[in-house]
Design an enzyme around this catalytic site. Structure first.
Site, PDB file in Angstrom:
ATOM      1  N   TYR A  55      35.318  -6.439  46.472  1.00 62.17           N
ATOM      2  CA  TYR A  55      36.388  -7.140  47.193  1.00 62.17           C
ATOM      3  C   TYR A  55      36.124  -6.998  48.688  1.00 62.17           C
ATOM      4  O   TYR A  55      35.011  -7.179  49.152  1.00 62.17           O
ATOM      5  CB  TYR A  55      37.747  -6.588  46.748  1.00 62.17           C
ATOM      6  CG  TYR A  55      38.902  -7.488  47.114  1.00 62.17           C
ATOM      7  CD1 TYR A  55      38.922  -8.833  46.718  1.00 62.17           C
ATOM      8  CD2 TYR A  55      39.968  -7.007  47.852  1.00 62.17           C
ATOM      9  CE1 TYR A  55      39.977  -9.659  47.061  1.00 62.17           C
ATOM     10  CE2 TYR A  55      41.036  -7.831  48.191  1.00 62.17           C
ATOM     11  CZ  TYR A  55      41.031  -9.159  47.796  1.00 62.17           C
ATOM     12  OH  TYR A  55      42.065  -9.978  48.133  1.00 62.17           O
ATOM     13  N   LYS A  98      39.722 -20.339  19.667  1.00 59.67           N
ATOM     14  CA  LYS A  98      38.555 -21.131  20.050  1.00 59.67           C
ATOM     15  C   LYS A  98      37.705 -20.357  21.054  1.00 59.67           C
ATOM     16  O   LYS A  98      36.474 -20.358  20.986  1.00 59.67           O
ATOM     17  CB  LYS A  98      39.028 -22.452  20.668  1.00 59.67           C
ATOM     18  CG  LYS A  98      37.929 -23.503  20.804  1.00 59.67           C
ATOM     19  CD  LYS A  98      37.547 -24.065  19.444  1.00 59.67           C
ATOM     20  CE  LYS A  98      36.575 -25.218  19.596  1.00 59.67           C
ATOM     21  NZ  LYS A  98      37.041 -26.445  18.984  1.00 59.67           N
ATOM     22  N   ASP A 130      42.966 -30.233  20.611  1.00 61.10           N
ATOM     23  CA  ASP A 130      44.273 -30.473  19.989  1.00 61.10           C
ATOM     24  C   ASP A 130      45.199 -31.328  20.844  1.00 61.10           C
ATOM     25  O   ASP A 130      46.355 -30.977  21.104  1.00 61.10           O
ATOM     26  CB  ASP A 130      44.942 -29.138  19.651  1.00 61.10           C
ATOM     27  CG  ASP A 130      44.212 -28.398  18.533  1.00 61.10           C
ATOM     28  OD1 ASP A 130      43.319 -29.005  17.918  1.00 61.10           O
ATOM     29  OD2 ASP A 130      44.535 -27.225  18.273  1.00 61.10           O
ATOM     30  N   ALA A 172      38.792 -37.848  15.283  1.00 57.62           N
ATOM     31  CA  ALA A 172      37.559 -37.416  14.628  1.00 57.62           C
ATOM     32  C   ALA A 172      36.896 -38.568  13.885  1.00 57.62           C
ATOM     33  O   ALA A 172      35.673 -38.751  13.951  1.00 57.62           O
ATOM     34  CB  ALA A 172      37.857 -36.267  13.673  1.00 57.62           C
TER      35      ALA A 172
END
Length: 762
Positions: free
Chosen positions: A40, A95, A138, A199
């Site tokens: 930092y 996912k 989705d 799809a």
């Protein structure tokens, strides 16, 4: 397991011990003030200034190049529909987990609270500088088409809506191979597509890119055949409208060569299958239940080539074969987009890989004698380790050739090796073991089933189909505990101390007495011992009433080993048993021996331990590369402790010259391939990745594996017993539920292997 139990298990999995499935961890040192001043202020200013000079330096100094955003608004989640952004987060985290374990890609999941297309697109564009790629997930159709199209046009990083393209890529690879087996050309076949969502549209577009003709395609939605004379068609449906005068799936299936199912369960009847052309190709991909039951379809047509979305049938169309590896290749060349050329390259790579000889570890994982290209194997398996080295390079090359790669790869061999190294930290081996055990489950005795963790493990292996448990212990306690954890299966429960078991106890005692009466065992003492669960369990395995046993959870290791040696004994030709532990490390699975039995083995014993460990490694589908560990390197010490390791290596080199083993070696030289190559290039291990360590004594082996387990949180399987006459496996005191489950899987596989050897010897 009841529906309520599954619900509770899923909730606990996501909530404990830490809510969620992914986390952020540091990749740099942070122990000292100097480290923090570099991480930092003030040190961080230097990379900031370099990025300000050239924005591309962001890939050099930050994690952007390996970071993908999984983004959704929760409008089309799995089969749950429009449940909102917060409710979609568990799926997006899942996912992210798949991205990490299959391709080592880091993920932030982003849930966006809007259904407005413009707002969604603007949000993604505003956060895009953080990421190297965007995975859309989705999002309901037709908005999904517009969102992906615009983001691909307006961003300079890879964008892909996996719901559209994942299934398309995997099914296209399977279709090319199925057509080859059916001896049909894609430009001639008649294709029926059941479903008209994202799809289905993407699949059909990709099939057309490979040569399928529009006039040969019929697509159906919930209203029937999509015809050109239908009103109010979306642009996507109009693209696939037919001018044929048909209305139903039944009519469309007549003389069709290919059926693509992306709709709902049980819409295809046996009569429809019978009406299809010879060698029909049926991809029934609705999940969890396909458009036609697999067994029914196979029984209806013996010339069918079939795929589903399910893992319990051949030819699973699984998106995990695609998206992790496509993004991996795109990120590694800093592609500005994922274009059609890259998707088609992924298809071809998957298609080609299915025709290559399958590694033994894949055969073992799926309990196959030999997977070969054919009607039951038209697409690679998800656990195939070659995927990471084949699909990303194909995608990366396509990106380079199509002009969207900003950092071209020059050394492809080096790139492939780097890809293989990425997966060293995952626990794929555990998944393979459980899958392999599941193919041929055996009767496994759990000798301490009145312990809650042992019973939980027995419940898992039963419900997962890994083994058929036999529960030993106090029957009333087991029944009470089963009620508490909602374990309501009809499973054999045995209390060796109960009067109900008197007849069987006496039978076992007689067998034991006849075997040991010349070693001071009386019939009375044998009958008394059969009241003890470990003796009873061992006799169950001895006489064939069970295939394997797992014990040791509540007792110290030596006290459990003794009855096993007395009753079960060592395998023919073996005069010393040993144990090995498999550790899931960052470099991949490592076998460590001997971790539990031999306190100070001599040279001959060390050589035998190395041989037994090699056989166990091969049982896992892994080719052993063995280092014999010491505090010295290749004769640098003449101390007897080092000398015995030298002598063990000499025995192995003379007796088993083809065995990849060497030493004595210090651990850092064994595990650091470059160090070993530079200093000891003559070693048989030079240039090889060591995966097996044989330690000079019990102290070293036991301390090492427990340090790895506790400090690095490495998952451990073991200690695995080596050299026993039957599949007997002993847990460490207080083993976790997962460790007990893994050991049960090992016991099943051990029994499977012994059964195979017996069949071969007949």
């Amino acid at each position: 397991m009841s529906k309520q139990s599954k619900r509770i298990e899923a909730l606990v999995y996501h909530a404990k011990p830490t809510p969620g499935k992914i986390k952020v961890v540091p990749t740099k040192k942070y122990a000292s003030q100097r480290d923090l001043s570099l991480a930092y202020s003030p040190g961080v200013a230097e990379p900031c200034l370099e990025i300000e000079k050239d924005v591309n330096n962001v890939y050099k100094y930050t994690a952007k190049g390996n970071l993908v955003a999984v983004i959704s608004n929760g409008t089309a989640v799995l089969g749950l529909g429009n449940i909102g952004p917060e409710a979609s987060k568990p799926v997006m985290e899942g996912k992210g987990l798949l991205f990490k374990i299959f391709a080592d890609i880091d993920v932030f999941d982003i849930e966006v609270n809007t259904e407005n297309v413009d707002e969604f697109i603007e949000t993604v564009k505003n956060i895009a500088p953080t990421f190297g790629g965007i995975n859309l997930e989705d999002i309901k159709a037709p908005e999904a088409f517009e969102i992906e199209r615009r983001l691909k046009e307006e961003l300079d990083i890879p964008v892909m809506h996996d719901d559209q393209h994942g299934t398309a890529i995997i099914s296209a690879a399977a279709l090319l191979n199925a057509l080859e087996l059916a001896e049909k050309n894609i430009d001639d076949v008649k294709i029926v597509v059941s479903g008209a969502g994202a799809a289905a549209v993407s699949c059909t577009r990709l099939y057309k890119a490979f040569g399928a003709k529009s006039q040969n395609i019929v697509m159906l939605d919930s209203k029937g055949v999509i015809r050109k004379d239908r009103d109010n068609l979306t642009a996507q449906k109009a693209e696939f409208a037919t001018d044929r005068k048909i209305d139903t799936l039944d009519e469309a299936m007549k003389d069709a060569d290919v059926f693509i199912g992306l709709s709902m369960a049980d819409v295809v009847s046996p009569e429809m299958l019978k009406s299809m052309a010879a060698n029909p190709i049926v991809f029934a991909m609705a999940n969890p239940n396909p458009e036609i039951n697999y067994d029914l379809a196979i029984a209806t047509r013996d010339d069918i080539i079939m795929a589903t979305g399910r893992s319990d049938h051949p030819n699973q169309v699984n998106n995990v074969l695609g998206f992790p590896f496509i993004f991996r290749g795109a990120l590694d060349v800093r592609a500005t987009k994922i274009n059609e050329e890259m998707k088609m390259a992924a298809v071809k790579a998957l298609s080609t890989l299915a025709k290559e000889p399958v590694p033994e570890q894949v055969n073992l994982a799926y309990n196959e004698t030999r997977l070969t290209f054919g009607r039951d194997y038209i697409i690679p398996k998800p656990f195939d380790p070659r995927l990471i080295a084949e699909v990303p390079p194909a995608v990366a090359k396509a990106a380079m050739e199509s002009g969207v790669a900003q950092e071209p790869i020059e050394d492809w061999d080096r790139y492939k090796n780097a890809l293989l190294e990425r997966l060293g930290s995952d626990n794929k081996l555990v998944r393979q073991l459980l899958g392999r055990a599941r193919t041929n489950p055996k009767r496994v005795v759990f000798a301490e089933a009145d312990q809650l963790d042992v019973l939980k493990a027995a419940q898992i292996v039963y419900e997962e189909g890994v083994a058929e448990p036999v529960l030993l212990g106090r029957k009333d306690a087991i029944i009470e505990l089963m009620s508490e954890i909602d374990f309501d299966a009809d499973i054999e429960i045995i209390d060796p101390k109960s009067d109900d078991e008197t007849e069987r106890k006496n039978q076992y005692a007689k067998v034991y007495w006849e075997k040991r009466h010349r070693q001071g065992v009386t019939l009375y003492s044998a009958q008394k011992k059969m009241r003890e669960r470990n003796f009873y369990a061992a006799m169950m395995v001895n006489v064939g009433d069970a295939d394997a046993l797992v014990t040791g959870y509540s007792r110290n290791y030596p006290s459990v080993v003794k009855p096993m040696l007395e009753l079960v004994g060592m395998a023919e030709g073996v005069n010393r048993i040993a144990t090995t532990n498999v550790m899931m490390t960052q470099r991949g699975p490592m076998f460590l021996s001997d971790t539990a039995i031999n306190i100070d083995p001599d040279a001959k014993c060390l050589a035998r331990i190395a041989r037994m460990t090699s056989r166990v490694a091969r049982m896992f589908g892994i080719e052993p590369v063995t280092a014999m560990i010491s505090y010295s390197n290749f004769g640098s010490s003449e101390n007897p402790r080092a000398k015995k390791v030298q002598d063990a290596v000499a025995i192995l080199h003379k007796t088993y010259p083809d065995m990849l083993v060497d030493g004595e070696l210090q651990t850092d030289f064994a595990l650091n391939a470059k160090l070993l190559q530079d200093i000891f290039p003559f070693s048989k291990l030079a240039g090889r990745k060591v995966n097996t360590l044989v330690f000079p004594n019990l102290d070293a082996a036991n301390i090492t594996y427990k340090l790895l387990k506790e400090l690095n949180k490495s998952e451990s399987i073991g200690p695995i017993m080596m050299g026993m006459a039957k599949p007997v496996h002993i847990l460490q005191l207080g083993a976790s539920v997962d460790e007990i489950v893994n050991m049960a899987a090992i016991a099943v596989i051990d029994a499977q292997e012994r059964e195979k050897r017996q069949q071969k010897s007949k």
